[in-house]
Design an enzyme around this catalytic site. Structure first.
Site, PDB file in Angstrom:
ATOM      1  N   LYS A 177     -13.436   2.132  -1.572  1.00 12.38           N
ATOM      2  CA  LYS A 177     -14.513   2.740  -0.434  1.00 12.38           C
ATOM      3  C   LYS A 177     -15.350   3.618  -1.000  1.00 12.38           C
ATOM      4  O   LYS A 177     -16.907   3.225  -1.116  1.00 12.38           O
ATOM      5  CB  LYS A 177     -13.839   3.450   0.508  1.00 12.38           C
ATOM      6  N   HIS A 180       6.805 -27.085   2.867  1.00 12.20           N
ATOM      7  CA  HIS A 180       5.866 -28.321   2.201  1.00 12.20           C
ATOM      8  C   HIS A 180       4.830 -27.723   1.259  1.00 12.20           C
ATOM      9  O   HIS A 180       4.135 -28.402   0.882  1.00 12.20           O
ATOM     10  CB  HIS A 180       5.273 -28.858   3.532  1.00 12.20           C
ATOM     11  N   GLU A 239       0.914  -1.202   0.079  1.00 13.52           N
ATOM     12  CA  GLU A 239       0.001  -0.019   0.119  1.00 13.52           C
ATOM     13  C   GLU A 239       0.961   1.306  -0.059  1.00 13.52           C
ATOM     14  O   GLU A 239       0.453   2.430  -0.429  1.00 13.52           O
ATOM     15  CB  GLU A 239      -0.940   0.034   1.292  1.00 13.52           C
TER      16      GLU A 239
HETATM   17  C1  G6Q Z   1      -3.875   2.288   5.788  1.00 13.16           C
HETATM   18  C2  G6Q Z   1      -5.134   2.233   4.911  1.00 13.16           C
HETATM   19  C3  G6Q Z   1      -6.469   1.276   5.250  1.00 13.16           C
HETATM   20  C4  G6Q Z   1      -6.968   1.877   6.287  1.00 13.16           C
HETATM   21  C5  G6Q Z   1      -8.595   1.161   6.192  1.00 13.16           C
HETATM   22  C6  G6Q Z   1      -9.323   1.451   7.651  1.00 13.16           C
HETATM   23  O1  G6Q Z   1      -2.864   2.863   5.728  1.00 13.16           O
HETATM   24  O2  G6Q Z   1      -5.544   3.391   4.641  1.00 13.16           O
HETATM   25  O3  G6Q Z   1      -5.671  -0.086   5.523  1.00 13.16           O
HETATM   26  O4  G6Q Z   1      -6.175   1.705   7.597  1.00 13.16           O
HETATM   27  O5  G6Q Z   1      -9.137   1.429   5.353  1.00 13.16           O
HETATM   28  O6  G6Q Z   1      -9.364   2.817   7.639  1.00 13.16           O
HETATM   29  P1  G6Q Z   1      -9.966   3.452   9.028  1.00 13.16           P
HETATM   30  O7  G6Q Z   1      -9.401   3.413  10.167  1.00 13.16           O
HETATM   31  O8  G6Q Z   1     -10.240   4.786   8.601  1.00 13.16           O
HETATM   32  O9  G6Q Z   1     -11.333   2.688   9.347  1.00 13.16           O
END
Ligand code: G6Q
Length: 548
Positions: free
Chosen positions: A512, A384, A353
């Site tokens: 999202k 394995h 990411e």
């Molecule tokens: C991490 C990302 C992503 C995020 C989740 C949850 O660096 O941005 O994994 O942590 O989408 O986001 P919230 O904590 O805002 O719910």
């Protein structure tokens, strides 16, 4: 900003690669009996052996030049001192402030953030002590025995990984569960068997708007109210960790039950903040702080050690050597410690990411590879399963072997058998098996001349497969803190060299948004026409055939 591929060190590395196309590690070891001495580093109880790589002294020196010409030291200072290096979100990147164990201030917009960081840690201590000692009572006056962390991505993977890693230090009788998936099976299976009178929910969400988390939290709240027949039970059983305090309050969580985090901490780097609350409750705040200490010490090492002796920098440069000069497309993490079974998944997010980007800091499309595919599994399980491909497949997959000298559960010969496997693997990957060895092996097995002739090609192993070994004494909170910070700084270093922003995540946000729109279509059974034919067709099929 000078283009990466125009840097003199980049050009020199290209030329160097050409000159050393057929380099064999096996030969390098024969030529230099001191290779281990020269190509290993030590930091407290961690040892990094990088001698089993396709590198010579010259390769390393050219890679160090690349780090220098990329301005690593300057960028490191910018990060630690709170400059807004996450330029697309106009934010500093300060997970290091969360584990700053010095008296030094850290400024964001002219304000020292350390008093707030320390006060939040103190709040974590008070709260985790209250749960662990049984002082915090549920709505019916009983102490808490089950903790459910509801969060996803960066608000889940870190706490899960560390809780698993530090199981031997966890409080007996206290059980920590993690619900991340909006698939109802996750929350339903978790709630089954829990006692509402003795369960605490921690809703962990930096934004407090992530649909998966909010929906799971609502289901958990409904379950609590239904079972307690008492709306006010929420105050005793729901805690939030959020940067968006307003959203957490409107969800119905009491103000004093909200733990704060800050927008200068990225989700995947937030383990060190109160996102780690479930960990702190499980192992106790002293141990949580010892993890912070381990990370802090690695921060100091990264900040101060010369590039040649800097563990995160060396790991980063070796990664670049394979990614950009050998076209390796993936990198595998292989812990030989059962407790680290979620470590590869954690750094799959941490790395992919952060460095899965193709636009440079000045807005251009890169014309070189950036972050590789990170994957992995417990090493012994992999042996394995997929190691066959590592040894004889057609892809080059550089590997990190992560191994404790001591087991936290010493029983019989288990640990030395485990370690024998690890030693055998890194050696076999490096040496491979040549024709003479393959033939000799078959002869020793009693094969006839004809069988030897027919079978030896399939026994050939090309070898020359690179690996790093990261040995540590035993998995303690402090060592784990150092290991995590080491990989975080490796990711930072690579991001700087590739000239990308490692600290935003536009594609996560895209996911999202798109899902939120389609959710409305599904909920209202809209006749969708506005997507592509495949998506329209699939949605229509779902609406006609699902029970939802
Ligand atoms: C991490 C990302 C992503 C995020 C989740 C949850 O660096 O941005 O994994 O942590 O989408 O986001 P919230 O904590 O805002 O719910």
């Amino acid at each position: 900003m000078e283009k990466l591929t125009d840097l003199p060190a980049w050009q020199a590395l290209l030329e160097h690669k050409k000159q050393n196309e057929n380099i064999l590690m096996r030969d390098l070891f024969t030529q230099d009996k001191n290779r281990f001495e020269e190509f290993h580093l030590r930091f407290h109880d961690i040892l990094l052996d990088y001698s089993k790589n396709r590198v010579t002294r010259e390769t390393m020196s050219l890679l160090i030049d690349l780090a220098k010409q990329s301005g690593i030291k300057d960028w490191t200072e910018k990060m630690f001192s709170g400059e807004k290096i996450n330029h697309t979100e106009n934010r500093p990147v300060l997970h290091t402030a969360l584990r700053n164990r010095s008296e030094q201030p850290v400024y964001v917009n002219g304000q020292d953030v350390m008093p707030e960081v320390l006060s939040e840690l103190e709040k974590m201590r008070t709260f985790s002590d209250a749960i662990r000692s049984g002082q915090w009572l549920g709505y019916s006056g009983k102490p808490i025995i089950d903790i459910v962390n509801i969060g996803v991505g960066g608000s889940d993977l870190g706490p899960v990984m560390v809780t698993e890693a530090l199981t031997p230090y966890g409080k007996t009788g206290l059980h920590v569960h993690f619900v991340s998936n909006v698939d109802p099976s996750h929350i339903c299976n978790t709630l089954r068997g829990l006692d509402p009178e003795r369960t605490l929910f921690i809703v962990s969400s930096k934004s407090f708007t992530t649909q998966d988390t909010i929906m799971n939290a609502q289901t958990a709240r409904d379950w609590l109210i239904e079972n307690s027949r008492n709306e006010s039970a929420v105050a005793k059983h729901f805690i939030a960790v959020a940067a968006n305090v307003e959203a957490a309050t409107s969800f119905g969580i009491e103000k004093e039950n909200i733990f704060k985090m800050w927008d200068w901490v990225g989700g995947r780097y937030s383990l060190w903040s109160s996102i780690g609350l479930s960990v702190a409750i499980y192992i106790g705040m002293d141990r949580f702080e010892s993890m912070l200490q381990g990370a802090y010490e690695m921060d100091q090492h990264f900040r101060e050690a010369p590039l040649e002796e800097n563990m995160p920098v060396i790991l980063a440069l070796l990664g670049i050597w394979y990614n950009n000069f050998h076209n390796a497309e993936s990198h595998v993490l292989l812990p030989y410690d059962q407790h680290l079974h979620r470590f590869p998944a954690y750094f799959q997010q941490g790395d992919m990411e952060s460095n899965g980007k193709s636009i440079t800091r000045d807005g251009n499309l890169v014309d070189y590879a950036t972050g590789p595919i990170i994957w992995g599994e417990l090493g012994i399980t992999g042996q394995h399963a997929f190691y066959q491909n590592l040894h004889q497949g057609t892809h080059l997959v550089p590997a990190d072997f992560i191994v404790p000298l001591d087991s936290l559960n010493p029983v019989g010969d288990h640990h030395i058998v485990l370690l024998a496997n690890f030693f055998a693997q890194t050696r076999a990957l490096m040496t491979g098996k040549n024709e003479d060895e393959a033939r000799a092996e078959l002869i020793a097995e009693g094969c006839s001349e004809e069988e030897v002739e027919r079978l030896y090609p399939s026994r050939l192993m090309p070898g020359n497969k690179p690996s790093n070994t990261i040995l540590f004494k035993a998995l303690t909170p402090k060592t784990l803190g150092s290991l995590i910070a080491m990989y975080e700084h490796k990711i930072f270093t690579q991001g700087i060299i590739w000239q990308i922003n490692s600290y935003d995540q536009p594609a996560v946000e895209l996911g999202k948004k798109v899902a939120a729109t389609i959710y409305q279509d599904l909920k209202h059974h809209n006749a969708v026409e506005n997507y592509d034919a495949s998506t329209n067709g699939l949605i229509k099929y779902f609406l006609e055939n699902s029970n939802d």
